[in-house]
Design a protein around this motif. Structure first.
Motif, PDB file in Angstrom:
ATOM      1  N   HIS A 158       0.829  -1.211   0.000  1.00  0.00           N
ATOM      2  CA  HIS A 158       0.000   0.000   0.000  1.00  0.00           C
ATOM      3  C   HIS A 158       0.863   1.262   0.000  1.00  0.00           C
ATOM      4  O   HIS A 158       2.025   1.232   0.423  1.00  0.00           O
ATOM      5  N   LEU A 159       0.257   2.348  -0.465  1.00  0.00           N
ATOM      6  CA  LEU A 159       0.979   3.597  -0.675  1.00  0.00           C
ATOM      7  C   LEU A 159       0.574   4.657   0.342  1.00  0.00           C
ATOM      8  O   LEU A 159      -0.609   4.788   0.674  1.00  0.00           O
ATOM      9  N   ASN A 160       1.563   5.430   0.805  1.00  0.00           N
ATOM     10  CA  ASN A 160       1.221   6.614   1.595  1.00  0.00           C
ATOM     11  C   ASN A 160       0.753   7.714   0.629  1.00  0.00           C
ATOM     12  O   ASN A 160       0.669   7.499  -0.576  1.00  0.00           O
ATOM     13  N   THR A 161       0.461   8.896   1.185  1.00  0.00           N
ATOM     14  CA  THR A 161      -0.139   9.944   0.346  1.00  0.00           C
ATOM     15  C   THR A 161       0.765  10.314  -0.831  1.00  0.00           C
ATOM     16  O   THR A 161       0.316  10.402  -1.971  1.00  0.00           O
ATOM     17  N   TRP A 162       2.061  10.508  -0.556  1.00  0.00           N
ATOM     18  CA  TRP A 162       2.973  10.874  -1.641  1.00  0.00           C
ATOM     19  C   TRP A 162       3.141   9.719  -2.641  1.00  0.00           C
ATOM     20  O   TRP A 162       3.160   9.918  -3.855  1.00  0.00           O
ATOM     21  N   GLY A 163       3.209   8.505  -2.130  1.00  0.00           N
ATOM     22  CA  GLY A 163       3.264   7.341  -3.019  1.00  0.00           C
ATOM     23  C   GLY A 163       2.041   7.310  -3.928  1.00  0.00           C
ATOM     24  O   GLY A 163       2.145   7.005  -5.121  1.00  0.00           O
ATOM     25  N   GLY A 164       0.895   7.650  -3.369  1.00  0.00           N
ATOM     26  CA  GLY A 164      -0.332   7.697  -4.171  1.00  0.00           C
ATOM     27  C   GLY A 164      -0.217   8.713  -5.300  1.00  0.00           C
ATOM     28  O   GLY A 164      -0.646   8.462  -6.428  1.00  0.00           O
ATOM     29  N   VAL A 165       0.403   9.860  -5.000  1.00  0.00           N
ATOM     30  CA  VAL A 165       0.576  10.903  -6.023  1.00  0.00           C
ATOM     31  C   VAL A 165       1.529  10.422  -7.120  1.00  0.00           C
ATOM     32  O   VAL A 165       1.270  10.602  -8.315  1.00  0.00           O
ATOM     33  N   VAL A 166       2.610   9.776  -6.725  1.00  0.00           N
ATOM     34  CA  VAL A 166       3.614   9.329  -7.698  1.00  0.00           C
ATOM     35  C   VAL A 166       3.035   8.237  -8.609  1.00  0.00           C
ATOM     36  O   VAL A 166       3.152   8.300  -9.840  1.00  0.00           O
ATOM     37  N   PHE A 167       2.377   7.244  -8.018  1.00  0.00           N
ATOM     38  CA  PHE A 167       1.856   6.152  -8.845  1.00  0.00           C
ATOM     39  C   PHE A 167       0.621   6.591  -9.643  1.00  0.00           C
ATOM     40  O   PHE A 167       0.371   6.081 -10.743  1.00  0.00           O
ATOM     41  N   ALA A 168      -0.108   7.570  -9.132  1.00  0.00           N
ATOM     42  CA  ALA A 168      -1.201   8.158  -9.922  1.00  0.00           C
ATOM     43  C   ALA A 168      -0.634   8.845 -11.159  1.00  0.00           C
ATOM     44  O   ALA A 168      -1.223   8.799 -12.241  1.00  0.00           O
ATOM     45  N   ARG A 169       0.521   9.463 -11.014  1.00  0.00           N
ATOM     46  CA  ARG A 169       1.149  10.106 -12.176  1.00  0.00           C
ATOM     47  C   ARG A 169       1.558   9.057 -13.210  1.00  0.00           C
ATOM     48  O   ARG A 169       1.442   9.276 -14.408  1.00  0.00           O
ATOM     49  N   ILE A 170       1.998   7.896 -12.731  1.00  0.00           N
ATOM     50  CA  ILE A 170       2.320   6.817 -13.678  1.00  0.00           C
ATOM     51  C   ILE A 170       1.054   6.409 -14.437  1.00  0.00           C
ATOM     52  O   ILE A 170       1.066   6.268 -15.666  1.00  0.00           O
ATOM     53  N   VAL A 171      -0.055   6.254 -13.716  1.00  0.00           N
ATOM     54  CA  VAL A 171      -1.331   5.907 -14.358  1.00  0.00           C
ATOM     55  C   VAL A 171      -1.692   6.970 -15.397  1.00  0.00           C
ATOM     56  O   VAL A 171      -2.004   6.666 -16.558  1.00  0.00           O
ATOM     57  N   SER A 172      -1.623   8.217 -14.987  1.00  0.00           N
ATOM     58  CA  SER A 172      -2.016   9.323 -15.868  1.00  0.00           C
ATOM     59  C   SER A 172      -1.115   9.398 -17.102  1.00  0.00           C
ATOM     60  O   SER A 172      -1.597   9.567 -18.234  1.00  0.00           O
ATOM     61  N   ASP A 173       0.186   9.263 -16.894  1.00  0.00           N
ATOM     62  CA  ASP A 173       1.120   9.316 -18.029  1.00  0.00           C
ATOM     63  C   ASP A 173       0.846   8.174 -19.018  1.00  0.00           C
ATOM     64  O   ASP A 173       0.913   8.367 -20.235  1.00  0.00           O
ATOM     65  N   LEU A 174       0.544   6.992 -18.488  1.00  0.00           N
ATOM     66  CA  LEU A 174       0.233   5.862 -19.372  1.00  0.00           C
ATOM     67  C   LEU A 174      -1.011   6.170 -20.207  1.00  0.00           C
ATOM     68  O   LEU A 174      -1.052   5.906 -21.415  1.00  0.00           O
ATOM     69  N   LEU A 175      -2.022   6.735 -19.568  1.00  0.00           N
ATOM     70  CA  LEU A 175      -3.267   7.057 -20.276  1.00  0.00           C
ATOM     71  C   LEU A 175      -3.037   8.102 -21.360  1.00  0.00           C
ATOM     72  O   LEU A 175      -3.490   7.951 -22.499  1.00  0.00           O
ATOM     73  N   VAL A 176      -2.320   9.151 -20.997  1.00  0.00           N
ATOM     74  CA  VAL A 176      -2.106  10.253 -21.952  1.00  0.00           C
ATOM     75  C   VAL A 176      -1.218   9.802 -23.110  1.00  0.00           C
ATOM     76  O   VAL A 176      -1.452  10.151 -24.263  1.00  0.00           O
ATOM     77  N   GLU A 177      -0.197   8.991 -22.802  1.00  0.00           N
ATOM     78  CA  GLU A 177       0.694   8.532 -23.870  1.00  0.00           C
ATOM     79  C   GLU A 177      -0.027   7.592 -24.839  1.00  0.00           C
ATOM     80  O   GLU A 177       0.179   7.649 -26.041  1.00  0.00           O
ATOM     81  N   LYS A 178      -0.868   6.727 -24.282  1.00  0.00           N
ATOM     82  CA  LYS A 178      -1.510   5.732 -25.142  1.00  0.00           C
ATOM     83  C   LYS A 178      -2.744   6.283 -25.852  1.00  0.00           C
ATOM     84  O   LYS A 178      -3.024   5.899 -26.983  1.00  0.00           O
ATOM     85  N   TYR A 179      -3.465   7.161 -25.183  1.00  0.00           N
ATOM     86  CA  TYR A 179      -4.729   7.678 -25.738  1.00  0.00           C
ATOM     87  C   TYR A 179      -4.768   9.209 -25.640  1.00  0.00           C
ATOM     88  O   TYR A 179      -5.631   9.781 -24.966  1.00  0.00           O
ATOM     89  N   PRO A 180      -3.829   9.881 -26.311  1.00  0.00           N
ATOM     90  CA  PRO A 180      -3.727  11.338 -26.141  1.00  0.00           C
ATOM     91  C   PRO A 180      -5.005  12.094 -26.510  1.00  0.00           C
ATOM     92  O   PRO A 180      -5.378  13.044 -25.827  1.00  0.00           O
ATOM     93  N   SER A 181      -5.699  11.665 -27.553  1.00  0.00           N
ATOM     94  CA  SER A 181      -6.879  12.445 -27.962  1.00  0.00           C
ATOM     95  C   SER A 181      -8.006  12.329 -26.932  1.00  0.00           C
ATOM     96  O   SER A 181      -8.843  13.217 -26.827  1.00  0.00           O
TER      97      SER A 181
END
Ligand SMILES: *[C@@H]1O[C@H](CO)[C@@H](O)[C@H](O)[C@H]1NC(C)=O
Ligand SMILES: *[C@@H]1O[C@H](CO)[C@@H](O)[C@H](O)[C@H]1NC(C)=O
Length: 247
Positions: free
Chosen positions: A202-225
């Protein structure tokens, strides 16, 4: 603030028909176990730091959930209800990330059931008027003697990808992306994201922010439009992740 931003977007769209489709903001529904849930997962960090003004969402991640209990416990019905509530004003996307509890011997969920349950979730999102995104399970961060984390969700990762690709469903490979990042930064840096010092799942608050950014970057890179315009970027954090450096 959110209302203001979304009405601004709307009026831009009315003035320019070309932008009309792009003007509908996103409502995110996050379905998953504790690695998505508040207090331990990436979901709250995703909603609070990666979602642009005008878009919004709700974290339905549930600690201990399997693809079976998420339905029988009533969480799934809330997700489906929300799709109905929000779909006229938003593009409603539902992330679906399970595996950590399904894989436990005591879960009562076989691999075939796990696979069928993931597909059923995705199909029901579509029928309700939303758009499903399958997410392979966040890696655990248990380092082995070779300095790498144990790959103990590979089967669930593979099944999730198989369901997505054979049914034309969007997916992101969070399992590999999170594992690659954690292996790159190493155990000491990775321990800074632990919810408790000995909790490598499990992630603490900052860990949540970092791994959320990984999720977001994956989404934007794969499905930019679909996602770029509705995402709040953090170029500094994304660059650290991409470089395999501790954030
Ligand atoms: C997962 O899929 C990859 C690539 O298809 C394969 O190499 C690997 O053996 C699979 N792992 C498991 C545990 O199924
Ligand atoms: C962006 O990321 C940097 C580097 O990790 C962090 O220090 C900063 O707080 C983040 N900014 C925002 C607005 O979240």
């Amino acid at each position: 603030m959110r209302v203001l931003a979304s009405s601004l977007l709307l009026s831009t769209a009315l003035a320019s028909p070309l932008l009309e489709r792009a003007a509908k903001p996103i409502y995110w529904l996050l379905a998953g176990d504790s690695t998505t849930a508040p207090n331990g997962g990436w979901g709250d960090g995703f909603l609070s730091t990666t979602v642009a003004s005008g878009s919004s969402g709700h974290n339905y991640g549930h600690s201990g959930a399997t693809t079976a209990s998420f339905r029988t416990g009533g969480d799934w019905a809330k997700v489906i209800k929300d799709i109905g509530t929000y779909k006229s004003s938003y593009d409603v996307y539902t992330t679906i990330q399970f595996g950590h509890n399904d894989q436990k011997e005591t879960s009562g969920v076989t691999l075939d059931q796990y696979k069928a349950n993931l597909l059923k979730f995705a199909q029901e999102v579509t029928s309700a008027g939303g758009q499903p995104i399958l997410v392979t399970p966040l890696t655990r961060r248990n380092f082995q003697s070779d300095g790498k984390v144990a790959e103990n969700l590979a089967t669930q990762r593979n099944i999730t990808i198989q369901v997505a690709t054979s049914n034309n469903i969007k997916y992101i490979d969070l399992n590999i992306a999170s594992e690659t990042y954690v292996n790159a930064i190493g155990k000491t840096a990775a321990s800074k994201y632990n919810l408790a010092s000995d909790d490598w799942t499990h992630l603490n608050t900052w860990g949540g922010v970092v791994f959320a950014r990984i999720v977001s970057d994956l989404l934007v890179e794969k499905y930019p439009s679909n996602f770029q315009a509705y995402t709040k970027a953090n170029a500094t954090l994304s660059a650290l992740i991409k470089a395999g450096k501790p954030a």
